[in-house]
Design an enzyme around this catalytic site. Structure first.
Site, short mmCIF file in Angstrom:
data_model
loop_
_atom_site.label_atom_id
_atom_site.label_comp_id
_atom_site.label_asym_id
_atom_site.label_seq_id
_atom_site.Cartn_x
_atom_site.Cartn_y
_atom_site.Cartn_z
N ARG A 156 7.69 -15.12 0.00
CA ARG A 156 7.77 -14.01 0.97
C ARG A 156 9.10 -13.29 0.78
O ARG A 156 9.18 -12.06 0.84
CB ARG A 156 7.64 -14.52 2.41
CG ARG A 156 7.92 -13.42 3.42
CD ARG A 156 7.56 -13.75 4.87
NE ARG A 156 7.63 -15.13 5.25
CZ ARG A 156 8.78 -15.82 5.45
NH1 ARG A 156 9.96 -15.24 5.29
NH2 ARG A 156 8.73 -17.08 5.80
N TYR A 187 -0.96 12.07 7.73
CA TYR A 187 -2.05 11.11 7.61
C TYR A 187 -2.36 10.54 9.00
O TYR A 187 -1.45 10.14 9.73
CB TYR A 187 -1.65 9.99 6.64
CG TYR A 187 -2.65 8.87 6.65
CD1 TYR A 187 -4.01 9.11 6.41
CD2 TYR A 187 -2.26 7.56 6.93
CE1 TYR A 187 -4.94 8.08 6.45
CE2 TYR A 187 -3.18 6.53 6.96
CZ TYR A 187 -4.52 6.80 6.72
OH TYR A 187 -5.44 5.79 6.77
N ASP A 223 7.57 10.85 3.31
CA ASP A 223 6.39 10.20 2.76
C ASP A 223 6.02 10.98 1.49
O ASP A 223 5.57 12.13 1.56
CB ASP A 223 5.25 10.22 3.78
CG ASP A 223 4.01 9.48 3.29
OD1 ASP A 223 3.79 9.45 2.05
OD2 ASP A 223 3.26 8.95 4.12
N LYS A 227 -2.29 5.00 -3.69
CA LYS A 227 -2.72 6.30 -4.18
C LYS A 227 -2.26 6.52 -5.63
O LYS A 227 -2.63 5.77 -6.50
CB LYS A 227 -2.21 7.38 -3.22
CG LYS A 227 -2.52 7.07 -1.74
CD LYS A 227 -4.00 6.95 -1.49
CE LYS A 227 -4.43 6.69 -0.05
NZ LYS A 227 -3.63 5.93 0.83
O1 P1T Z 1 -3.66 3.23 3.34
P1 P1T Z 1 -2.24 2.75 3.21
O2 P1T Z 1 -1.91 2.22 1.87
O3 P1T Z 1 -1.83 1.86 4.34
O4 P1T Z 1 -1.32 4.09 3.32
C1 P1T Z 1 -1.26 4.89 4.46
C2 P1T Z 1 -0.89 6.30 4.09
C3 P1T Z 1 0.41 6.71 4.24
N1 P1T Z 1 0.80 7.96 3.93
C4 P1T Z 1 -0.07 8.87 3.45
C5 P1T Z 1 0.40 10.26 3.13
C6 P1T Z 1 -1.41 8.52 3.26
O5 P1T Z 1 -2.23 9.45 2.75
C7 P1T Z 1 -1.84 7.20 3.59
C8 P1T Z 1 -3.26 6.79 3.42
N2 P1T Z 1 -4.16 7.86 3.32
C9 P1T Z 1 -5.50 7.75 3.18
C10 P1T Z 1 -6.16 6.59 3.12
C11 P1T Z 1 -6.22 9.04 3.02
O6 P1T Z 1 -7.39 9.06 2.58
O7 P1T Z 1 -5.65 10.08 3.34
#
Ligand code: P1T
Length: 413
Positions: free
Chosen positions: A77, A130, A203, A228
């Site tokens: 961890r 998001y 972000d 992503k």
């Molecule tokens: O899904 P996760 O890995 O927890 O990430 C969240 C997140 C944070 N910031 C941005 C700009 C994001 O687009 C996302 C996740 N977005 C999607 C799943 C989507 O389809 O827009």
């Protein structure tokens, strides 16, 4: 020279951060983006010469006498060599002091928020973000005592006005935003945040570190959903925080270990593998997105195309300054309202109907009913006739033909 300190072993390396093995500092230099993406964070294993960081599927490490840690590793961890390699590479591509890999983008955001704010504090958040980020601030952080005010990231005065003097600790932006692709001026917003004694968090998920490096423009922290573009193959969920300042990094590191939502070694391996090809993938995402935009502009069924590469986009000049290119996400509105938007999503075939973005395959979605359903009825509500595309790296003509079919034809000669 480009070196950053190693979170575990405290070693520098030619490419950025070294996790395992010692490297002479004699040849240290600032390597180019792709070189850092491919080499930073890891030197071929001393014993075997393994060129790629092995998946260290271990929870613990043998100690040479109590407290005799090998390379600083004690428990997975706290640190795991596969994760250390990824974290070093993330720090190097974002030009940060340290990188931290988490189990998801939201886990990274949660650790950041809890590390840097206390009950009674306040954050400025985007009025277009998001949906899950908004939900985290509104439904999780707020009940714990962190208040927030949404503001448009493209309007510096509005962001400044949303700051509560003495209480605002974070100015949080996305640029481009999800899903309206609004552009925020990182350099100016960093100055605005700093004037108020707050930190600027960017972000950087939509741009990816290949197109934009917010820390070099004055931001204090970068967060990513590495699910992503960084991972890039829709096969792993992950998140990251990259930090410019040593003291802030210590706080994030403490919370990462104390809260424990770390990236496991298998996930870290996949994410790191994806990062190595980020540059070539992003260029193709951008090429294809530009072709999709050309096709959609003027299509009889499309009322508006939203893409920072278009000259008429309000943030075009700014995006041209702070981004290398304009990215792989395209949003558009249809003339026939929500029903038509839903129909286009349902009819597309090469564009797979699904949430997420940034993978090699093209995705289509209806933000209002899908990724942004959690913002319905708030300041962040998105238009019902909006469709979001994550343009993949397939053959461009196949993407255009698919969109034409989905829109009911007549868009191609
Ligand atoms: O899904 P996760 O890995 O927890 O990430 C969240 C997140 C944070 N910031 C941005 C700009 C994001 O687009 C996302 C996740 N977005 C999607 C799943 C989507 O389809 O827009």
């Amino acid at each position: 020279m480009f070196t950053t300190s190693n979170p575990v072993a405290g070693q520098g390396c030619r490419w950025g951060v070294s996790s395992v093995g010692t490297v002479s500092q004699e040849h240290a230099f600032k390597a180019g983006f792709e070189t850092r993406a491919i080499h930073a964070g890891y030197e071929p294993d001393e014993m075997t010469g393994a060129v790629i960081p092995p998946i260290y599927a271990t929870s613990t490490y043998k100690q040479d006498g109590v407290g005799g840690l090998r390379g600083g590793y004690e428990y997975s961890r706290s640190a795991n060599p596969t994760r250390t390699a990824l974290e070093g590479a993330l720090a190097a591509v974002e030009e940060g002091e340290r990188g931290f890999a988490f189990a998801s983008g939201l886990a990274a955001e949660d650790a950041l928020i809890r590390a840097l704010t206390r009950p009674g504090d306040h954050a400025v958040i985007p009025d277009d973000a998001y949906g899950g980020t908004f939900r985290l601030f509104d439904k999780v952080a707020r009940p714990w005592g962190l208040e927030h005010s949404p503001a448009p990231v493209g309007d510096v005065d509005a962001v400044r006005a949303a700051i509560v003097p003495g209480r605002t600790k974070l100015v949080w932006i996305e640029t481009p935003t999800n899903p309206m692709l609004t552009i925020g001026d990182i350099e100016v917003l960093a100055a605005v945040a700093h004037e108020a004694g707050a930190l600027l968090v960017v972000d950087n998920t939509f741009a990816s570190p290949y197109l934009q490096q917010p820390l070099t423009l004055g931001a204090d922290l970068v967060v990513h959903s590495t699910t992503k573009y960084v991972g890039g193959h829709s096969d792993v969920v992950g998140g990251a925080v990259v930090v410019r300042d040593h003291e802030v990094a210590e706080r994030i590191g403490f919370h990462q270990n104390s809260m424990g939502a770390v990236a496991g070694p298998f996930d870290a391996f996949l994410t790191h593998r994806g990062l190595k090809t980020l540059g070539v993938r992003m260029d193709r995402h951008c090429d294809n997105a530009e072709k999709v935009v050309d096709f959609l502009v003027g299509h009889p069924q499309v009322s508006e195309v939203i893409y920072p590469g278009l000259e008429e986009h309000a943030g075009h000049a700014l995006a041209a300054r702070q981004m290398r290119r304009f990215g792989g996400i395209v949003s558009f509105r249809v003339t026939g309202g929500e029903q038509q938007a839903l129909q286009v999503c349902a009819r597309a075939e090469v564009f797979t109907l699904g949430e997420s973005l940034g993978g090699v395959e093209s995705l289509i979605e209806h933000p209002g009913r899908m990724t942004h359903a959690s913002v319905a009825g708030t300041d962040l509500e998105v238009p019902a006739d909006l469709v979001r595309l994550s343009v993949g790296i397939e053959t461009a003509d196949d993407l255009l033909a698919d969109l034409d079919r989905a829109l009911g034809g007549s868009g191609r000669e």
